[in-house]
Design an enzyme around this catalytic site. Sequence first.
Site, PDB file in Angstrom:
ATOM      1  N   PHE B 188       0.859  -1.187   0.000  1.00 28.31           N
ATOM      2  CA  PHE B 188       0.000   0.000   0.000  1.00 28.31           C
ATOM      3  C   PHE B 188       0.887   1.227   0.000  1.00 28.31           C
ATOM      4  CE2 PHE B 188      -2.502   3.416   1.640  1.00 28.31           C
ATOM      5  CZ  PHE B 188      -3.801   3.175   1.220  1.00 28.31           C
ATOM      6  N   ASP B 279       9.264   2.726   1.172  1.00 30.96           N
ATOM      7  CA  ASP B 279       8.116   3.523   1.593  1.00 30.96           C
ATOM      8  C   ASP B 279       8.009   3.424   3.109  1.00 30.96           C
ATOM      9  OD1 ASP B 279       5.716   4.576   2.310  1.00 30.96           O
ATOM     10  OD2 ASP B 279       4.566   3.646   0.690  1.00 30.96           O
ATOM     11  N   LYS B 308       2.861  10.542   7.415  1.00 35.92           N
ATOM     12  CA  LYS B 308       2.146  10.281   8.672  1.00 35.92           C
ATOM     13  C   LYS B 308       2.796  10.966   9.881  1.00 35.92           C
ATOM     14  CE  LYS B 308       0.052   5.873   7.293  1.00 35.92           C
ATOM     15  NZ  LYS B 308      -1.288   6.280   6.896  1.00 35.92           N
TER      16      LYS B 308
END
Lengths: 183, 1054
Positions: B188, B279, B308
């Site tokens: 993801f 990532d 985030k």
Amino acid sequence: MEKHLLAIPNLCTGCSRCVYACSAVKEGMFMPSRARISVSNFPLEGYTVPNICFQCPNAECLKACPAEAIFRNERGIVAVDAGKCTGCGECTAACPYGMIEQYVSGKAYKCDLCGGSPACVAECHFGALVFKEPDRIALALRAGQMKHRIKEGAPAEKRIALAGRVLDEAVRVPRTAAYMGDF
Amino acid sequence: MRDFDEDLSSDYKGRDIDAALHEAHFMVETILSPPHEAPLERRKEIALKTVRNFRDHINKGFLDYRKSVTEATSFAVTEWTGHGSILVDALDREFLDLLGGFGLYSYGIRHPKIIAAVKAQLDRSPQYSQEMLDPLRAQLAKVLALLTPGKIQYGFFANSGTEAVEGAMKLAKLYTGRKGFIAMLKGFHGKTLGSLSLMGKKIFRKPLLPLLEGIRHVPFGDTDAVEKVLAAARSVGDGIAAVVAEPVQGEAGAVVPPDDYWPRLRELCSHYGVLLIADEVQTGMGRTGRIFGLDHWDVTPDILCLGKALGGGVIPMSAFMSTAKIWECMEPNPFIHTTTTGGNPLACASALAAITVLLEEDLAGQAKRKGEYVLKHLKGMQDRYPGVLSQVRGLGLLIGMEFPTDGIGYKVASGLFSRGVITAGTLTNAKTIRFEPALNIPQEILDEILGRLEDVFKTIELPRRKKPINLYAGQVLHVDLTAGKIESRPTPGKWLKEYIGGWGLAVRYFFDLVDPQTEPLSPENGLVIMTGPLCGTLVPTSSRTCLVSKSPHTGTIFESNVGGAFGPELKFAGYDGIVITGRADHPVYLRIEDHSVNIEDASPVSGKGIFETETWLSAEMGHGTKTLSIGPAGENMVSYACVGSEAYRQMGRAGAGALFGSKNLKAIAVKGSGGVQVADMGVFWGKVTQHKESNLLTEANMWAKNEGTPVLMDVTNEMGIHPTRNYSAGVNSSRNRLDSETIKALKIGDRSCASCPLGCGNFTSANGVQVEGPEYETLCMGGSNCEMNDIEQVMRFNRSCDDLGLDTMSAGATIALAMEMTEAGVHNYGLSFGDPEGYLKVIGEIARLSTPRGKDLALGAARLAKKLGRDEAAAHSKGLEMPAYDPRASYGMGLAYATSERGACHLRAFTIFAEDPFKLKAMAREVIEGQNTNAAKWSLCLCDFWGSVDRSVMAELLTAGLGRQVSERDLLTAGERIWNLVRLFNTRAGFTAAQDTLSKKLTHTALAGGPHAGRVLNEEDLEKMKELYYHLRGWDRKGRPGKEKLRELGLGHL
């Protein structure tokens, strides 16, 4: 007057045929955990209390349902419309007798008196479950059982708490019979 | 939940600028007032408005999936404020934050240092001019260059994680001049078109195809697959710009790759000249227990994506970073990738403050320690709730819990929600739930969450693990008490066919389990508990549960069974039976709750009676728990100790209780929520009803319902076979004080075993003593045989034996012998016929081995007689005290006792109603027929009250339930097979024809009194019956099964 399902604990032997029959009718297999009736057994005291849905005139489950999935049908039976049930569990929490429960999906299920011909009564060979228009005595018995309202706990806990109170009140005076005079 | 549609019909009617201003003011006013000062009514209004606005202006779909709406009791949970790891909704309801905003809140909500920096920067300059050089952005880039591994030196700032990935992809394409990417299945990276192309999940990707070309997906953790794709791409001339992966896959449920994965990926990328993009949007900034996820493997990527938590949980912030060499490609035209708001001063202030918190509070270290703590606890829960939590994994505080189904996961998520714990997991996507709290979550909140999680697990009802087979549960529990090991294994289908269930199946298991020479009370002995196929159904009298083991009382293989509801409950829990071996090192009980099976400490009830033990187990596991347990007699290994159930029911004979005691097994307790399935419920029910009405609830059978076994008091006395005064007489002249009329007068209720419409149990009460019973055997052995013609004393005897865990039959017979020995002056035990004082007192002494007298009587009648040098005074066969049917006036019973596998037992063949009980040949045939039929009956675990019903009904019911043809012959053959197999065991245990005998009391001492006064069953007659019996059975003269017979029964290989 409409017929009522009545439980007479003094006559119950704890055989649980009612429970087996109920689950067989409703679930297609013998599965007491999914039966709409249950028995609370006190083997040491030699006593058993059938736990039944009273189809309460002022049904807490019906009142608690936010989705109007619980309704009273034309026979006076408090029934669940599974299509409308959202599985919120309000009814389960509300029933003071622990007689409405939920599937894993959340959908509620309860006794619907098999539409007017209860399988549990047909399987009771001890007269502990009857389905009839109640007389004065029967109404008093029913009222005596209904007055024990358990607010807290899971359905099974409510049932056993209620049964415990019925046992406490049961007239269990040991019969000291004529033989006593023989000695 | 309120009906929002009704409460809040839509007020949106298209463009209305005045209303827009009004609505904006409404919220601005709300924001400007301190969060706790808004009146409750206003907050309720906001809660309702929020749902309406979601419905009308955001996306209705969310309302269907969010627990905060669908699970909320009356108001949807509306986000209001929060601090640290606690969220508070608009109605002041507190929630513990287990979700951490999917990794956003690594520093907790509103960390004061970060908030202070952002507020100060807000008063200075919130955004930048786009022209001047902004100092915060430049400084943050330097700080990150220092913080990141290897030579990563330059950074670009954006607002969200997906933007970081987009930028990284552009950079890789620019630098390499190639367009291809290799991404990971289930990976993801965001949902904008570029990063969506890398997405490893069909559900988000497929509806938007075509996406970027040249993207290939390989399984996460599989470097060989990466190499194959790289090699293939090179050989066909396709250019690959980069390999993209998350260090630990987050959205997929905290999937940690193999240890060599990242080092090998690094090697491959360098070897093939492609870039490696890590990532770290979710794994970065301490989440996994190191500052960056790749630090676990000391790997430096070419491009690093952050997001985030980078923004401190206050302002959105993301970044992609790379080395000076790679960054060069963007230097000729720095405007090739820009954004107006990315890296704005507020975000940079937030990120800089966050990095100080990260390092000063050692958040990575905290994540590591807490992560290990959580994993340890979750793994414990996984063991305790095997069907609930199927997997636990993760690194640091990025932990994934995997459930068997979305349904169970959603139950857990919503159960947590209702207990005030916020976590992810929606109706359709809850198979894995992330455990991702703030890294500085206080230990007490962490423990509270773990406690609530376990509470939720306890409530999860599991779907059946396997499709049950008709009538059987299909699984048997194997418990090794020495090793503490528990396993559930499928029951072999061939055995079910050949041995039916119950006794037969237990014998088959036992035969492979225990060497016949084994010492019965040693850990090497095993015990097998088994239910029958009809157990747990509406078939009447089907609920018995049997136990097979090697007896400490007789030294033979034996079977003992009990009614009640233990068996059905065991089947509802999902097991046909239990095989127990070994010995626990302290008193334990086996706790079975569906798939959760554990060995638990039983020391609180060590030394306690069965009644107290059952009460304690009910308190531990909840009312309705069904149990098998032992009292002090079992714990002290008295060789005729019984196993009790439901207070007054027992596996009585031959010492099952002593075997429990020898294994330190105080009890087995079971709660089951499953069911028993039949082939066709309609057909099956029809057969049950027909059988019940035409065979059971008949006029001829009403004695069972009305009187129960005490009716036999009259029957046996009339026949003159009623053992009285230590088996000296066949008639008790005072029997009317113990007969069914006496019982009836004391009865206050009928009792049934599970599923029995006969209810033969009499619950009696007299002068404060209550007991279910006494049954016939107790009335005779504890009554007539001890000349205790006082029902109240027999009731006391009955109740004491039941509580202490002694078999009333062996106890009565042994006490009667001691009474005779005392009266005969052989040894003074202070016991005499008819005297209640010693009679009642000695029971406790036997069970507790507390006096010399108790220890003597604990030997049982046969051994006691031997010890006293009066062998001829005890009535027994193979050491088992004779039951209440005297064979001297019923020869068939003599042969049945002599040939029974467990010694003198009336439940193997029952010939008392034979036309001519002295006809030797007929008796031999009848005993074989009875034994074979009963072997099938006990294998179906039916009650003896099935006696009047023939085998054809058993076959019919089995056929209807199983959905395959079972014939009467099958049952009879199974019975014969079982009978031969137990014989084979006993032969190997050293038993021969010489032990197929009756004690001298029965063969040499004549019956005194009654219609058959003066009779014995002499050895010669017994031998004649045995000779024919062996012959008809196909056994040799020593009573050993012949090879031919064993082959015929399919036992040749044993």
